[in-house]
Design an enzyme around this catalytic site. Structure first.
Site, PDB file in Angstrom:
ATOM      1  N   VAL A 125      19.697  75.356 -64.673  1.00 25.18           N
ATOM      2  CA  VAL A 125      19.403  76.463 -65.189  1.00 25.18           C
ATOM      3  C   VAL A 125      18.853  77.609 -65.070  1.00 25.18           C
ATOM      4  O   VAL A 125      19.065  78.841 -65.406  1.00 25.18           O
ATOM      5  CB  VAL A 125      17.952  75.639 -66.261  1.00 25.18           C
ATOM      6  N   TYR A 126      18.696  77.763 -63.380  1.00 24.76           N
ATOM      7  CA  TYR A 126      18.248  79.000 -62.965  1.00 24.76           C
ATOM      8  C   TYR A 126      20.044  79.790 -62.574  1.00 24.76           C
ATOM      9  O   TYR A 126      19.528  81.131 -63.591  1.00 24.76           O
ATOM     10  CB  TYR A 126      18.719  78.737 -61.485  1.00 24.76           C
ATOM     11  N   GLN A 127      20.830  78.811 -62.621  1.00 29.59           N
ATOM     12  CA  GLN A 127      22.229  79.629 -62.500  1.00 29.59           C
ATOM     13  C   GLN A 127      22.198  80.385 -64.428  1.00 29.59           C
ATOM     14  O   GLN A 127      22.667  81.619 -64.145  1.00 29.59           O
ATOM     15  CB  GLN A 127      23.448  79.161 -62.604  1.00 29.59           C
TER      16      GLN A 127
END
Ligand SMILES: NC(=O)c1ccc[n+]([C@@H]2O[C@H](COP(=O)([O-])OP(=O)(O)OC[C@H]3O[C@@H](n4cnc5c(N)ncnc54)[C@H](OP(=O)(O)O)[C@@H]3O)[C@@H](O)[C@H]2O)c1
Length: 212
Positions: A125-127
């Site tokens: 999700v960060y990516q």
């Protein structure tokens, strides 16, 4: 030059403030915790308290500037929600504020290898959040520089880096990322570019000039 840094108490930002101050620039750091204000003053930046997740419009906190730097991040240990609310939405709020306040330049600390999903679902999700922020910046109309460092370390900087459109995985001290940002801010011929960044053999100025 006046520079506003979101994520003003972050590790890269705290290394960047004194570099910019020494070069004669005026630096404002956006922080969400009042108790960090003194650390910023000592590092050469004026603290401004604003929580990027609580405000929709941060333009009055950003104020007048020549350039903004997005150095904030939800950080390791945060859940998926905060990847969206800080890493993506914090970055886009800074874009909106820059546009509203006629600030032309935006330097983004992004990350290498975001297109290849890896790690657990929170990391993925960060990516995605970082990819969406980068895309929003490319489409923002602002003059942008997207820096994509490899794994960040707290080692002392060497002043020597490697810059290319795509690099294999590696690492770089936060201090060298801060020096790269300072060099970019001082050279307004560097515009609308993005690159991977690792430790290397080239002086920062030379590496940047050869790339752009
Ligand atoms: N770690 C890596 O290996 C790596 C690799 C490539 C790229 N990056 C990127 O580089 C960025 C900068 O790295 P760094 O090590 O300097 O980051 P850092 O030390 O984690 O700093 C991030 C800052 O963002 C602030 N922040 C979080 N939520 C906020 C909010 N709602 N409002 C205002 N500020 C908020 C944090 O403040 P608080 O102190 O209040 O939490 C913190 O000071 C990372 O965020 C990441 O996206 C990291």
């Amino acid at each position: 030059m006046k520079v506003v840094i979101a994520g003003g108490h972050g590790k890269i930002a705290m290394l960047l403030h004194p570099i910019l101050e020494e070069k004669g620039h005026t630096v404002k750091g956006l922080i969400r915790k009042e108790e960090q204000a003194d650390d910023l003053r000592k590092a050469g930046a004026e603290p401004v308290v604003v929580d990027l997740e609580k405000e929709d419009d941060i333009s009055e906190y950003v104020g007048e500037a020549d350039a903004v730097v997005f150095a904030a991040g939800a950080g390791p240990g945060s859940g998926k929600e905060r990847k969206w609310s800080v890493d993506r939405d914090g970055a886009t709020k800074l874009m909106e504020a820059a546009k509203k306040n006629d600030i032309e330049r935006y330097v983004m600390i992004s990350a290498m290898g975001l297109e290849t999903p890896r790690g657990d679902d929170v990391f993925q999700v960060y990516q995605q959040a970082k990819l969406q922020a980068d895309k929003a910046l490319r489409n923002s109309g602002l003059n942008y520089v997207i820096i994509k460092p490899g794994r960040l370390t707290n080692d002392e900087g060497t002043g020597k880096v490697k810059i290319a459109e795509k690099l294999d995985r590696g690492e770089i001290p936060r201090e060298d990322v801060a020096r790269v940002i300072a060099e970019i801010l001082e050279d307004d011929t560097i515009e609308d570019v993005e690159f991977d960044l690792l430790s290397g053999d080239d002086e920062i100025k030379v590496a940047l000039q050869e790339f752009v």
